[in-house]
Design a protein around this motif. Structure first.
Motif, mmCIF file in Angstrom:
data_model
loop_
_atom_site.group_PDB
_atom_site.id
_atom_site.type_symbol
_atom_site.label_atom_id
_atom_site.label_comp_id
_atom_site.label_asym_id
_atom_site.label_seq_id
_atom_site.Cartn_x
_atom_site.Cartn_y
_atom_site.Cartn_z
ATOM 1 N N GLN A 333 0.797 -1.231 0.000
ATOM 2 C CA GLN A 333 0.000 0.000 0.000
ATOM 3 C C GLN A 333 0.837 1.294 0.000
ATOM 4 O O GLN A 333 1.757 1.439 0.792
ATOM 5 N N CYS A 334 0.429 2.200 -0.896
ATOM 6 C CA CYS A 334 0.965 3.558 -0.957
ATOM 7 C C CYS A 334 2.452 3.610 -1.315
ATOM 8 O O CYS A 334 3.162 4.549 -0.926
ATOM 9 N N ILE A 335 2.925 2.619 -2.041
ATOM 10 C CA ILE A 335 4.333 2.574 -2.453
ATOM 11 C C ILE A 335 4.396 2.994 -3.919
ATOM 12 O O ILE A 335 3.802 2.351 -4.782
ATOM 13 N N MET A 336 5.104 4.066 -4.214
ATOM 14 C CA MET A 336 5.159 4.556 -5.590
ATOM 15 C C MET A 336 6.036 3.640 -6.451
ATOM 16 O O MET A 336 7.181 3.340 -6.076
ATOM 17 N N PRO A 337 5.523 3.229 -7.615
ATOM 18 C CA PRO A 337 6.353 2.417 -8.518
ATOM 19 C C PRO A 337 7.625 3.134 -8.958
ATOM 20 O O PRO A 337 8.589 2.490 -9.378
ATOM 21 N N SER A 338 7.653 4.462 -8.850
ATOM 22 C CA SER A 338 8.826 5.237 -9.255
ATOM 23 C C SER A 338 10.052 4.917 -8.413
ATOM 24 O O SER A 338 11.184 5.204 -8.822
ATOM 25 N N LEU A 339 9.853 4.333 -7.244
ATOM 26 C CA LEU A 339 10.991 4.089 -6.346
ATOM 27 C C LEU A 339 12.040 3.194 -7.004
ATOM 28 O O LEU A 339 13.234 3.347 -6.777
ATOM 29 N N GLY A 340 11.578 2.247 -7.828
ATOM 30 C CA GLY A 340 12.518 1.334 -8.480
ATOM 31 C C GLY A 340 13.477 2.083 -9.384
ATOM 32 O O GLY A 340 14.700 1.854 -9.349
ATOM 33 N N ALA A 341 12.944 2.996 -10.196
ATOM 34 C CA ALA A 341 13.793 3.746 -11.125
ATOM 35 C C ALA A 341 14.709 4.705 -10.376
ATOM 36 O O ALA A 341 15.892 4.854 -10.726
ATOM 37 N N ILE A 342 14.204 5.366 -9.347
ATOM 38 C CA ILE A 342 15.027 6.329 -8.606
ATOM 39 C C ILE A 342 16.135 5.609 -7.828
ATOM 40 O O ILE A 342 17.273 6.070 -7.775
ATOM 41 N N ALA A 343 15.799 4.460 -7.264
ATOM 42 C CA ALA A 343 16.820 3.698 -6.528
ATOM 43 C C ALA A 343 17.978 3.319 -7.446
ATOM 44 O O ALA A 343 19.141 3.281 -7.014
ATOM 45 N N GLN A 344 17.685 3.068 -8.717
ATOM 46 C CA GLN A 344 18.746 2.680 -9.648
ATOM 47 C C GLN A 344 19.672 3.837 -9.992
ATOM 48 O O GLN A 344 20.737 3.628 -10.572
ATOM 49 N N CYS A 345 19.277 5.065 -9.647
ATOM 50 C CA CYS A 345 20.149 6.227 -9.841
ATOM 51 C C CYS A 345 21.145 6.366 -8.690
ATOM 52 O O CYS A 345 22.045 7.233 -8.742
ATOM 53 N N PHE A 346 20.942 5.575 -7.647
ATOM 54 C CA PHE A 346 21.828 5.630 -6.481
ATOM 55 C C PHE A 346 22.257 4.195 -6.140
ATOM 56 O O PHE A 346 22.015 3.276 -6.901
ATOM 57 N N HIS A 347 22.870 4.030 -4.979
ATOM 58 C CA HIS A 347 23.293 2.703 -4.546
ATOM 59 C C HIS A 347 22.198 1.983 -3.775
ATOM 60 O O HIS A 347 22.387 0.856 -3.324
ATOM 61 N N THR A 348 21.039 2.626 -3.614
ATOM 62 C CA THR A 348 19.973 2.121 -2.738
ATOM 63 C C THR A 348 19.369 0.828 -3.266
ATOM 64 O O THR A 348 19.074 0.708 -4.455
ATOM 65 N N GLN A 349 19.177 -0.120 -2.370
ATOM 66 C CA GLN A 349 18.458 -1.351 -2.689
ATOM 67 C C GLN A 349 16.987 -1.139 -2.358
ATOM 68 O O GLN A 349 16.637 -0.928 -1.190
ATOM 69 N N LEU A 350 16.131 -1.181 -3.372
ATOM 70 C CA LEU A 350 14.698 -1.231 -3.110
ATOM 71 C C LEU A 350 14.333 -2.702 -2.967
ATOM 72 O O LEU A 350 14.603 -3.502 -3.864
ATOM 73 N N ILE A 351 13.736 -3.052 -1.840
ATOM 74 C CA ILE A 351 13.473 -4.465 -1.535
ATOM 75 C C ILE A 351 11.977 -4.669 -1.344
ATOM 76 O O ILE A 351 11.380 -4.136 -0.391
ATOM 77 N N THR A 352 11.360 -5.398 -2.246
ATOM 78 C CA THR A 352 9.959 -5.784 -2.065
ATOM 79 C C THR A 352 9.910 -7.071 -1.253
ATOM 80 O O THR A 352 10.850 -7.879 -1.283
ATOM 81 N N THR A 353 8.806 -7.259 -0.527
ATOM 82 C CA THR A 353 8.758 -8.403 0.390
ATOM 83 C C THR A 353 7.458 -9.197 0.302
ATOM 84 O O THR A 353 7.351 -10.254 0.919
ATOM 85 N N MET A 354 6.486 -8.684 -0.438
ATOM 86 C CA MET A 354 5.193 -9.361 -0.512
ATOM 87 C C MET A 354 4.946 -9.853 -1.938
ATOM 88 O O MET A 354 5.196 -9.106 -2.903
#
Length: 635
Positions: A333-354
């Protein structure tokens, strides 16, 4: 540029970074969508069947009916209650997940979890009519879980959902039964909405809206049981001091944000981070692991453990832009799909769990209650790996944060009042409502939206109502906004509360050893926790011997955005609360639907919607409603 989008200073500092690096944010995408579809905004486009899509001309010059013959009133009503069904499904699925986990705890099959508040479990059992004497905690846990799950499976439509019927006033429950809007089964209420709005079914707009009210009460049911069972499982929130805004991200630590709504994994991540902190230090981060919250998973761990909140819904992309976030762990809930693309611009790991919420660009670590500890450890290891890739030149953490006193569950509120009157804790609150020190109570709930200046309406409404001596409660991303802007502090009470409210909050604070007042706004939890405020209101109503619609009590969602907010607002109205919306709902294409929601439903439930986008005007209207309610009680 940034001042047009958010009053949050931390957001204002990071938007130029996004612009410089050509990273699209939610505000850029909002701009790209202009002008937005006028038919959609009025709710008069229909996509229910493949003869369409159809749309109705709001000016009367073009088509006035869809191909099947549905007019604007039918189309608007159908669209609205389908949103309620989606909101109810989201909240109640959350509740189901908690109840199923509790049942496994009762069976001894979920070793990562224990019952942390046994007394609350017993109180829940007592409410549900379960005798707890002589039973082990595990036996009782399973019985409570099974009884709660019956609200998802009962097939006898004459027996109402227990969590609904037993948590409101008897008069209110009788009224909802009289109008045939009391659900017997949460899932059935959601399915009924989808069925009756299928092509060729219900076409009477008022009857459709009543179906939506039933769906909203099902949403209330799922939310109520979710909060109560979560308290038993993870502990009932108590006041704690923490911080809010992006300044809680630490340059010398491995930063992990937990985001979404379901606390089942985030609770274990918090525990694992504390146990494995040396892992982070060995990786070169002297500050160890630093868990921060985003959105309502953030609120869950904030009110129970004092985990600082990095930001709320609309600015969820900003923590990644700091360049110092190693992992963002998301559930539902309330998680923007954009996070995946933005995380790839940095070292951040976006981790889905469900399994039901996967995002392109994310790493998926499947969470199940049976492997919760292993999943949490895997997440920490991914964060450590990401830390090795952090570019120190890109670290840009806005040094913006505010202290926040949070964790005001219903039990915490009653506990604080008991320091004034141990025999009858509600009496001091009632006395101060009667004498006018407290004019009324307002619950802030809801999300952020790009259709409003982020956080502004929450802050201005809170300051305006507090000056009129209105006691303020908050949940969800509304609470997040108010925490970020320093309104959950004793200093805010001294600065903004009217004299009567300030005196009451000071007396309670002093009695509880705080050496000052309670904070201006009481943070009650995530958006699923709105029922905490209902439980306090029901206790007051029962003590006065009146129904909820007679209390000087209002709700406000000044930046409402999601289908969940539509469901919450509708059950608030069903319970009798005048409910303010600062976002114009997508119903104006139907005069019938608009009149029902803002006027005629008052004759049925006592509640109704107040739509006002100007926060200053909204303060005036809400305070006028409170005065009307007080006059009705001869106050």
């Amino acid at each position: 540029m940034s001042l047009r989008f958010s009053i949050d200073e931390a957001v204002q500092k990071l938007l130029p970074v996004a612009e410089k690096d050509k990273i699209q944010t939610v505000w850029d995408r909002h701009k790209d969508q202009q002008p937005q579809c006028g038919f959609g905004k009025m709710g008069i486009c229909c996509r229910i069947c493949w003869k369409g899509p159809c749309r109705v001309d709001p000016f009367g010059k073009g088509a006035q009916r869809g191909i099947c013959g549905a007019d604007a009133h039918t189309i608007v009503a159908r669209n609205l209650i389908r949103g309620i069904a989606a909101g109810a499904a989201s909240h109640s699925d959350h509740g189901r997940h908690i109840a199923l986990t509790m049942r496994e705890v009762g069976k001894g099959n979920a070793s990562a979890y224990t019952i942390k508040d046994e007394e609350k479990l017993k109180r829940i059992a007592q409410r549900l009519g379960i005798d707890w004497e002589g039973k082990s905690i595990r036996e009782l846990t399973k019985e409570v879980a099974d009884a709660s799950l019956e609200d998802y499976s009962r097939q006898d439509s004459k027996i109402p959902c227990r969590w609904a019927e037993l948590t409101m006033t008897q008069e209110r429950a009788a009224k909802l039964k009289q109008w045939d809007v009391m659900p017997h089964n949460i899932d059935a209420a959601v399915a009924e909405i989808m069925s009756r709005t299928h092509v060729g079914c219900d076409a009477d707009p008022v009857n459709i809206l009543l179906g939506g009210v039933k769906g909203a009460v099902a949403d209330y049911t799922g939310m109520y049981l979710s909060t109560e069972l979560s308290d038993a499982l993870f502990g009932t929130p108590a006041p704690t001091v923490t911080e809010a805004n992006l300044g809680v991200i630490k340059e010398d630590a491995i930063n992990i944000a937990v985001h979404g709504h379901n606390p089942l994994l985030s609770e274990v991540v918090c525990d694992a981070a504390a146990m494995l902190n040396d892992l982070a230090k060995q990786a070169g981060a002297p500050g160890g692991f630093n868990i921060v919250g985003v959105c309502c998973t953030g609120n869950e761990v904030m009110v129970r453990h004092g985990v600082p909140l990095a930001t709320n819904y609309l600015s969820q992309e900003m923590p990644i832009l700091t360049g110092a976030l190693e992992a963002m762990v998301v559930d539902v809930q309330c998680i923007m799909p954009s996070l995946g693309a933005i995380a790839q611009c940095f070292h951040t790991q976006l981790i889905t769990t469900m399994s039901t919420t996967k995002i392109p660009g994310a790493t998926h670590v499947q969470f199940d209650k049976e492997n919760a500890v292993e999943s949490a450890r895997k997440i920490l290891e991914l964060a450590v790996d990401a830390y090795q890739r952090r570019d120190p030149k890109r670290v840009n953490i806005p040094q913006v944060k505010e202290k926040a006193i949070v964790g005001f569950s219903a039990e915490a509120v009653i506990g604080a009042l008991s320091q004034l009157d141990a025999h009858d804790p509600l009496q001091p609150l009632l006395d101060n409502i009667v004498n006018g020190n407290i004019q009324g109570i307002c619950l802030f709930a809801g999300c952020n939206s790009t259709n409003t200046l982020q956080d502004r309406s929450f802050v201005e409404l809170a300051k305006g109502l507090a000056a009129h001596n209105v006691l303020l409660l908050a949940t969800g991303c509304g609470a997040g906004a108010l925490a970020k802007h320093g309104l959950m502090t004793q200093e805010a009470t001294l600065a903004y509360a009217g004299d009567g409210l300030k005196a009451v909050l000071t007396a309670i604070g002093q009695a509880n050893g705080l050496n000052g007042p309670l904070p201006l706004v009481l943070h009650m939890g995530s958006c699923v926790d709105n029922t905490r405020a209902v439980s306090v209101a029901v206790a007051i109503a029962q003590k006065l011997g009146v129904d909820l619609d007679r209390l000087p009590l209002v709700a406000s969602a000044p930046e409402a955005m999601s289908e969940k907010a539509v469901a919450i607002g509708t059950w608030a109205v069903a319970l009798g609360l005048p409910t303010h919306l600062g976002t114009v709902p997508q119903v104006l294409g139907s005069q019938v639907v608009t009149e029902v929601l803002t006027e005629k439903i008052k004759d049925i439930t006592g509640g109704y919607f107040i739509v006002e986008t100007d926060p200053e005007e909204a303060v005036k209207k809400l305070f006028a409603v409170i005065q009307e309610k007080r006059a009705g009680l001869n106050l």
